[in-house]
Structure formats: C-alpha cells, structure tokens
Design a protein around this motif. Structure first.
Motif, mmCIF file in Angstrom:
data_model
loop_
_atom_site.group_PDB
_atom_site.id
_atom_site.type_symbol
_atom_site.label_atom_id
_atom_site.label_comp_id
_atom_site.label_asym_id
_atom_site.label_seq_id
_atom_site.Cartn_x
_atom_site.Cartn_y
_atom_site.Cartn_z
ATOM 1 N N ARG A 273 70.735 32.118 60.910
ATOM 2 C CA ARG A 273 71.462 30.848 60.909
ATOM 3 C C ARG A 273 72.970 31.090 60.878
ATOM 4 N NH1 ARG A 273 67.924 27.717 62.869
ATOM 5 N NH2 ARG A 273 69.113 25.911 62.164
ATOM 6 N N ASP A 274 73.728 30.048 61.183
ATOM 7 C CA ASP A 274 75.188 30.107 61.152
ATOM 8 C C ASP A 274 75.680 30.375 59.725
ATOM 9 O OD1 ASP A 274 77.850 29.387 62.585
ATOM 10 O OD2 ASP A 274 77.879 28.162 60.765
ATOM 11 N N LEU A 275 76.906 30.833 59.612
ATOM 12 C CA LEU A 275 77.509 31.094 58.298
ATOM 13 C C LEU A 275 77.405 29.890 57.358
ATOM 14 C CD1 LEU A 275 80.812 32.907 59.363
ATOM 15 C CD2 LEU A 275 78.854 33.963 58.211
ATOM 16 N N SER A 276 77.436 28.695 57.927
ATOM 17 C CA SER A 276 77.390 27.489 57.107
ATOM 18 C C SER A 276 76.052 27.299 56.409
ATOM 19 C CB SER A 276 77.710 26.255 57.957
ATOM 20 O OG SER A 276 76.825 26.167 59.059
ATOM 21 N N VAL A 277 75.095 28.193 56.658
ATOM 22 C CA VAL A 277 73.803 28.122 55.981
ATOM 23 C C VAL A 277 73.949 28.347 54.479
ATOM 24 C CG1 VAL A 277 73.111 30.558 56.086
ATOM 25 C CG2 VAL A 277 71.373 28.748 56.280
ATOM 26 N N THR A 278 75.116 28.817 54.023
ATOM 27 C CA THR A 278 75.315 29.000 52.578
ATOM 28 C C THR A 278 75.128 27.694 51.820
ATOM 29 O OG1 THR A 278 77.706 28.750 52.897
ATOM 30 C CG2 THR A 278 76.836 30.998 52.795
ATOM 31 N N LYS A 279 75.374 26.560 52.470
ATOM 32 C CA LYS A 279 75.137 25.282 51.800
ATOM 33 C C LYS A 279 73.649 25.074 51.567
ATOM 34 C CE LYS A 279 75.689 20.276 52.152
ATOM 35 N NZ LYS A 279 75.979 19.131 53.049
ATOM 36 N N ARG A 280 72.846 25.252 52.613
ATOM 37 C CA ARG A 280 71.404 25.090 52.473
ATOM 38 C C ARG A 280 70.834 26.109 51.484
ATOM 39 N NH1 ARG A 280 66.569 26.082 56.751
ATOM 40 N NH2 ARG A 280 68.214 25.788 58.291
ATOM 41 N N PHE A 281 71.305 27.343 51.585
ATOM 42 C CA PHE A 281 70.852 28.401 50.695
ATOM 43 C C PHE A 281 71.092 28.026 49.235
ATOM 44 C CE2 PHE A 281 72.332 32.181 48.296
ATOM 45 C CZ PHE A 281 71.106 32.831 48.170
ATOM 46 N N THR A 282 72.287 27.518 48.936
ATOM 47 C CA THR A 282 72.604 27.121 47.563
ATOM 48 C C THR A 282 71.724 25.950 47.113
ATOM 49 O OG1 THR A 282 74.897 27.833 47.854
ATOM 50 C CG2 THR A 282 74.454 26.300 46.051
ATOM 51 N N GLY B 280 83.344 36.257 53.715
ATOM 52 C CA GLY B 280 82.151 36.148 52.889
ATOM 53 C C GLY B 280 82.401 35.339 51.628
ATOM 54 N N ALA B 281 83.488 35.653 50.940
ATOM 55 C CA ALA B 281 83.804 34.921 49.713
ATOM 56 C C ALA B 281 84.053 33.449 50.009
ATOM 57 C CB ALA B 281 85.026 35.546 49.045
ATOM 58 N N THR B 282 84.728 33.183 51.105
ATOM 59 C CA THR B 282 85.074 31.796 51.448
ATOM 60 C C THR B 282 83.855 30.981 51.831
ATOM 61 O OG1 THR B 282 87.253 32.527 52.219
ATOM 62 C CG2 THR B 282 86.528 30.359 52.925
ATOM 63 N N ILE B 283 82.971 31.541 52.654
ATOM 64 C CA ILE B 283 81.842 30.735 53.125
ATOM 65 C C ILE B 283 80.844 30.457 52.011
ATOM 66 C CG2 ILE B 283 80.332 32.597 53.961
ATOM 67 C CD1 ILE B 283 81.081 29.169 55.637
ATOM 68 N N PHE B 284 80.687 31.387 51.073
ATOM 69 C CA PHE B 284 79.816 31.098 49.929
ATOM 70 C C PHE B 284 80.464 30.062 49.011
ATOM 71 C CE2 PHE B 284 77.400 34.820 51.194
ATOM 72 C CZ PHE B 284 76.106 34.437 50.864
ATOM 73 N N ALA B 285 81.766 30.124 48.843
ATOM 74 C CA ALA B 285 82.462 29.117 48.034
ATOM 75 C C ALA B 285 82.342 27.738 48.679
ATOM 76 C CB ALA B 285 83.923 29.498 47.859
ATOM 77 N N LEU B 286 82.499 27.680 49.996
ATOM 78 C CA LEU B 286 82.386 26.397 50.696
ATOM 79 C C LEU B 286 80.969 25.826 50.582
ATOM 80 C CD1 LEU B 286 84.427 27.162 53.952
ATOM 81 C CD2 LEU B 286 85.092 25.644 52.080
ATOM 82 N N GLY B 287 79.970 26.703 50.702
ATOM 83 C CA GLY B 287 78.595 26.238 50.582
ATOM 84 C C GLY B 287 78.294 25.706 49.192
ATOM 85 N N GLU B 288 78.689 26.451 48.171
ATOM 86 C CA GLU B 288 78.418 26.024 46.795
ATOM 87 C C GLU B 288 79.197 24.765 46.451
ATOM 88 O OE1 GLU B 288 78.714 29.019 43.822
ATOM 89 O OE2 GLU B 288 77.441 30.449 44.906
ATOM 90 N N ALA B 289 80.457 24.709 46.856
ATOM 91 C CA ALA B 289 81.273 23.529 46.559
ATOM 92 C C ALA B 289 80.710 22.284 47.242
ATOM 93 C CB ALA B 289 82.717 23.772 47.001
ATOM 94 N N SER B 290 80.178 22.453 48.449
ATOM 95 C CA SER B 290 79.605 21.315 49.168
ATOM 96 C C SER B 290 78.400 20.745 48.426
ATOM 97 C CB SER B 290 79.196 21.743 50.582
ATOM 98 O OG SER B 290 80.321 22.083 51.360
ATOM 99 N N VAL B 291 77.550 21.621 47.883
ATOM 100 C CA VAL B 291 76.388 21.156 47.139
ATOM 101 C C VAL B 291 76.820 20.486 45.837
ATOM 102 C CG1 VAL B 291 74.242 21.850 45.999
ATOM 103 C CG2 VAL B 291 74.887 22.890 48.180
ATOM 104 N N LEU B 292 77.785 21.081 45.140
ATOM 105 C CA LEU B 292 78.298 20.473 43.913
ATOM 106 C C LEU B 292 78.819 19.063 44.182
ATOM 107 C CD1 LEU B 292 80.305 23.439 42.330
ATOM 108 C CD2 LEU B 292 78.196 22.439 41.428
ATOM 109 N N ALA B 293 79.570 18.903 45.247
ATOM 110 C CA ALA B 293 80.171 17.608 45.555
ATOM 111 C C ALA B 293 79.113 16.581 45.934
ATOM 112 C CB ALA B 293 81.189 17.770 46.687
#
Length: 312
Positions: free
Chosen positions: A300-309, A203-216
C-alpha cells in the motif's frame, strides 16, 4: 540538449522502466533528442507504455536488444533498478553492460553508470571499487538516488543526490538535469547516505501523520480542516502536501509502496553502525515498517500508516 556544456553531447540510456524510470525516460528523451532503452518485455509493449498519453514519439526511444548493446550505444546509462542484486545482474554475463565495454571504440569516454536506485552506501562503494579494479578508467560510477516520488518524476522536479568524483558528477548532472535538481554531496556513496537521511525523515513523518490523523478523527475533528490549518505551521511538509488528501479520504491505494522503506531504513542502520551513531528513531521506525509489512499492508501507499494505526 541546450545550453553551454563543458562536455560533448552524451548519448544517454536508461535501464529500469518502472514507476520512476518511465517518466524519467521521457524527460531524458525530450532533452537529449533520444534515449536508449532495453527490457525483458517485448519492444512493442515497452514503447507503447512510454508513449501512452504523451506527445513523445516512438522515435525518441532507441531500442537495444540487451544491456551489452546499450553499453556500446551509450556514453551514460541510468540504472533505475530495485537494488544492488538487480544492478549486478544487469552488469554481469554475456548480455550484461560490462560485456559491452569490449566493443566500445577506444576513443570513447568512460562509460558512466549512474545508479539511481536506492541501496546500500557501503554496497555502492564496494561495487565502484570492484569495477575500478577490473576495468580501470573505462567505467565511472555515480550514485544518484532520487526523492520526490512518482509526482516528482512526472513533473521533472526530483531532488537528485549525487555521489562520485567531481568530473563524473558533472557529467551526471548534465544527463539528469531534465529530471530535476542534481547536487553533488561527496564521493561515491554520498548520494545513498543522503537518501538514507531523507528516508529517516520520511519514515518519521509519515508515521506521525498517520497517528495524528487517527487521533484527530477519533476526537471528532474535521481532518481536512485540521491538516489545511496545520499545513501552514511547523507541521507543514512536502509529504503532508502530497498525502493530505489520501489521509483525509482513507486512500492508501498502491503508489509509493511502504515496504521499500524497510530496505531504506536498513541502509540507514548500516550507516549508523559505520559512523558510531546510536540512533533512537531508526530501530523504532524499522520495526514499525516491519509490522506494517507483516500486517499484509506492505504494497500500500505510504499513507497506509493511518489505516495501520487505526487497526493496530
């Protein structure tokens, strides 16, 4: 099954032929010669799903009309059901697994129930105590949640977290070895504790990956190049390896649905209360997953954290 064994060959069955159970059934059938199955769906439909796109013959699957018949047909049964309510439903009633105990030959070994579902450690311990009180040595419980996702189930490389007595876990190891790496971590419920710890990290990792992807992306970086680079450093993880392409291409089509993480984190919260751990991340992550679900993105897949962010 090949190799040296301390136990006679076990007749194996599986209940729960979903995303994870289906490929696991194929591995079990290949390793053990055949595997018993049952389902509320029609037999021909289930067999077609299991054999589609594979070299596994239909004869590798022994059909049972209900769970009670499977308890007579098998020595060990893997349950890949959503949660404890579905497990109890499968156990009880005239067509349930426990009804089949009365028809097992007296010389048969204890029926080994392997709970591959991710559920409450406390609930699994209560279930094991209840079954022991009602049936004594006629039934054994091992909890065996898995990690590795659909990819790991297909490849037979799952991490399988066992909780139970040493003899019962030895039996479960022989049953489950074709699906990955089973390791005993303690008594009944230990597997669920390990899975809760796993899901906290996921959980911590996938939210970090999603947020970092949007930041980048919003900073103008080439996301694929960044994750390719950072994947060689301390930011590397199996989750990044499996979700990098999805994050880069904005593909959160259904696979490992993020909504199930909420239940898993609830189990972790339960363990935190029982062990007097004042967790920092757990409540935050649970609230974040709930927000994702309330946004209509839970399937949605775990990677939805990017869209969510990005849409938050």
């Amino acid at each position: 099954m090949t190799g040296t064994s301390n136990h006679p060959e076990q007749r194996v069955g599986i209940i729960g032929l979903g995303v994870m159970g289906r490929p696991m059934a194929r591995h079990l059938a290949a390793a053990h010669g055949s595997v018993a199955i049952t389902s509320r769906r029609p037999k021909h439909e289930v067999i077609a799903d299991l054999t589609s796109g594979t070299n596994t013959p239909a004869s590798a699957f022994r059909w049972n009309s209900n769970a009670s018949d499977m308890a007579t047909d098998c020595d060990a049964i893997l349950l890949m059901l959503p949660d404890l309510p579905q497990i109890r439903e499968c156990l009880e009633g005239p067509g349930g697994l426990l009804a089949g105990l009365t028809h097992r030959p007296s010389q048969s070994p204890a029926l080994l129930l392997v709970i591959g579902s991710t559920c409450s450690a406390v609930g699994v311990r209560q279930l094991a105590a209840d079954l022991h009180e009602r049936f004594g040595e006629r039934v054994d419980i091992v909890d065996a949640p898995v990690s590795g996702g659909e990819d790991g189930a297909e490849a037979g490389t799952l991490s399988i977290m066992l909780g139970g007595t040493a003899p019962s876990c030895a039996r479960a190891t022989e049953v489950l070895a074709p699906c990955g790496t089973p390791v005993r971590l303690g008594g009944v419920g230990a597997g669920q504790v390990a899975k809760a710890c796993n899901q906290l990290v996921v959980g911590a990792t996938i939210f970090a990956l999603g947020e970092a992807s949007v930041l980048a992306e919003r900073s103008g970086l080439d996301l694929g190049a960044m994750w390719g680079l950072l994947g060689g450093g301390y930011a590397s993880s199996r989750l990044l390896d499996s979700r990098k392409e999805r994050l880069v291409t904005n593909d959160d089509s259904p696979s490992g649905a993020i909504k199930y993480l909420f239940k898993d984190l609830q189990s972790a919260q339960e363990i935190a209360r029982d062990t007097a751990v004042n967790a920092t991340l757990l409540p935050t992550l649970q609230q974040a997953v709930l927000e994702v679900i309330n946004a209509g993105l839970g399937d949605r897949d775990l990677s939805v954290t990017k869209r969510f962010t990005a849409e938050r």
